[in-house]
Design a protein around this motif. Structure first.
Motif, PDB file in Angstrom:
ATOM      1  N   ARG A 121      17.503 -45.358  45.245  1.00 13.42           N
ATOM      2  CA  ARG A 121      18.231 -46.010  44.158  1.00 13.42           C
ATOM      3  C   ARG A 121      19.431 -45.158  43.780  1.00 13.42           C
ATOM      4  N   ASN A 122      20.313 -45.734  42.990  1.00 14.05           N
ATOM      5  CA  ASN A 122      21.496 -45.045  42.489  1.00 14.05           C
ATOM      6  C   ASN A 122      21.088 -44.052  41.386  1.00 14.05           C
ATOM      7  N   ILE A 153      18.571 -44.304  37.860  1.00 13.45           N
ATOM      8  CA  ILE A 153      17.495 -43.365  37.514  1.00 13.45           C
ATOM      9  C   ILE A 153      17.702 -42.855  36.090  1.00 13.45           C
ATOM     10  N   ARG A 154      18.932 -42.468  35.757  1.00 15.07           N
ATOM     11  CA  ARG A 154      19.215 -41.976  34.395  1.00 15.07           C
ATOM     12  C   ARG A 154      18.855 -43.033  33.355  1.00 15.07           C
ATOM     13  N   ASN A 155      19.226 -44.295  33.625  1.00 13.64           N
ATOM     14  CA  ASN A 155      18.905 -45.377  32.679  1.00 13.64           C
ATOM     15  C   ASN A 155      17.396 -45.552  32.538  1.00 13.64           C
ATOM     16  N   LYS A 164       7.238 -47.625  37.582  1.00 10.92           N
ATOM     17  CA  LYS A 164       6.087 -46.995  38.237  1.00 10.92           C
ATOM     18  C   LYS A 164       6.535 -46.190  39.452  1.00 10.92           C
ATOM     19  N   LYS A 165       7.413 -46.792  40.253  1.00  2.00           N
ATOM     20  CA  LYS A 165       7.877 -46.142  41.475  1.00  2.00           C
ATOM     21  C   LYS A 165       8.650 -44.857  41.145  1.00  2.00           C
ATOM     22  N   ILE A 166       9.509 -44.922  40.124  1.00  2.00           N
ATOM     23  CA  ILE A 166      10.308 -43.762  39.713  1.00  2.00           C
ATOM     24  C   ILE A 166       9.395 -42.670  39.140  1.00  2.00           C
ATOM     25  N   LEU A 167       8.447 -43.079  38.306  1.00  2.00           N
ATOM     26  CA  LEU A 167       7.520 -42.121  37.703  1.00  2.00           C
ATOM     27  C   LEU A 167       6.635 -41.478  38.777  1.00  2.00           C
ATOM     28  N   ARG A 168       6.219 -42.269  39.751  1.00  2.00           N
ATOM     29  CA  ARG A 168       5.388 -41.763  40.852  1.00  2.00           C
ATOM     30  C   ARG A 168       6.195 -40.743  41.663  1.00  2.00           C
ATOM     31  N   ALA A 169       7.467 -41.047  41.934  1.00  2.00           N
ATOM     32  CA  ALA A 169       8.330 -40.112  42.672  1.00  2.00           C
ATOM     33  C   ALA A 169       8.479 -38.809  41.885  1.00  2.00           C
ATOM     34  N   LEU A 170       8.653 -38.927  40.570  1.00  2.00           N
ATOM     35  CA  LEU A 170       8.791 -37.730  39.726  1.00  2.00           C
ATOM     36  C   LEU A 170       7.520 -36.880  39.780  1.00  2.00           C
ATOM     37  N   THR A 171       6.353 -37.506  39.659  1.00  2.00           N
ATOM     38  CA  THR A 171       5.108 -36.723  39.683  1.00  2.00           C
ATOM     39  C   THR A 171       4.891 -36.081  41.057  1.00  2.00           C
ATOM     40  N   ASN A 172       5.229 -36.802  42.127  1.00  2.00           N
ATOM     41  CA  ASN A 172       5.086 -36.239  43.479  1.00  2.00           C
ATOM     42  C   ASN A 172       6.015 -35.034  43.671  1.00  2.00           C
ATOM     43  N   LEU A 173       7.281 -35.195  43.279  1.00  2.00           N
ATOM     44  CA  LEU A 173       8.248 -34.101  43.437  1.00  2.00           C
ATOM     45  C   LEU A 173       7.875 -32.916  42.543  1.00  2.00           C
ATOM     46  N   HIS A 174       7.411 -33.213  41.329  1.00  2.00           N
ATOM     47  CA  HIS A 174       7.042 -32.150  40.394  1.00  2.00           C
ATOM     48  C   HIS A 174       5.847 -31.359  40.922  1.00  2.00           C
ATOM     49  N   GLU A 232      19.045 -36.952  40.857  1.00  2.00           N
ATOM     50  CA  GLU A 232      19.527 -37.244  42.210  1.00  2.00           C
ATOM     51  C   GLU A 232      18.386 -37.184  43.226  1.00  2.00           C
ATOM     52  N   ASP A 233      17.469 -36.219  43.027  1.00  2.00           N
ATOM     53  CA  ASP A 233      16.333 -36.079  43.948  1.00  2.00           C
ATOM     54  C   ASP A 233      15.390 -37.284  43.837  1.00  2.00           C
TER      55      ASP A 233
END
Length: 177
Positions: A39-40, A44-46, A11-21, A31-32
């Motif tokens: 996180r490493n 994120i890739r995994n 959820k946290k990673i997806l939320r960061a992606l939607t915010n950045l997008h 990396e962003d």
């Protein structure tokens, strides 16, 4: 309600992606996202592989590539996508905060003035906002509600600020006859 159950980390990673997008409307590099969620990049890739399998993320190949959220990602996070959302201003330590959308304001404990709290649901990054910072939200479009408060906590997974309300004003207007 979404039928996809995500882990807090997803959820946290997806939320960061939607915010950045939302900010750049282009593919976002792993990396962003890693920097945003502390996180490493390998982690994120995994995680992106599992989010791709759930069809919440699409990978964009190439040097300008990265990741983009799908419409299902917004549904899974229960983010309403609107072309022209009503603007509700927000200030952090007296400075206007751009690139955020106030989705919802939940008031709790209003019957107990010393413990009055507001949950501010936000689209946008909360990384610069910390506990005990001063935040003002409003005026809202219809009621002209303005809430001034002190950050009591934040939920980075769900993008919620918890404010201890210092002042709340909704100006009463004279009825027109």
């Amino acid at each position: 309600m979404s039928s996809i159950e995500l882990t807090p980390s997803q959820k946290k990673i997806l939320r960061a992606l939607t915010n950045l997008h939302k900010e750049v409307e282009d593919a976002i590099k792993g990396e962003d996202i890693a920097e945003q969620v502390d996180r490493n990049p390998g982690t994120i890739r995994n995680q992106m592989q599992s989010l791709k399998a759930l069809q919440l993320v699409e990978g964009v190949p190439g040097p300008k590539g990265g990741y983009k959220p799908t419409a299902a990602a917004y549904e899974a996070l229960e983010i309403q996508q609107m072309d022209e959302p009503a603007a509700v201003p927000m200030q952090h330590e007296g400075e206007p905060v751009d690139d955020t959308i106030i989705e919802e304001i939940d008031l709790s404990s209003v019957h107990h003035p010393e413990l009055c709290r507001a949950e501010i649901h936000i689209q946008g990054t909360l990384s610069d906002i910390h506990e005990n910072d001063s935040v003002t939200v409003g005026p809202t479009p219809l009621s002209k509600l303005v809430i001034e408060g002190t950050v009591d906590g934040k939920d980075d997974t769900n993008n919620i600020l918890i404010l201890r309300i210092d002042d709340m004003v909704a100006p009463a207007e004279e009825p027109t006859h």
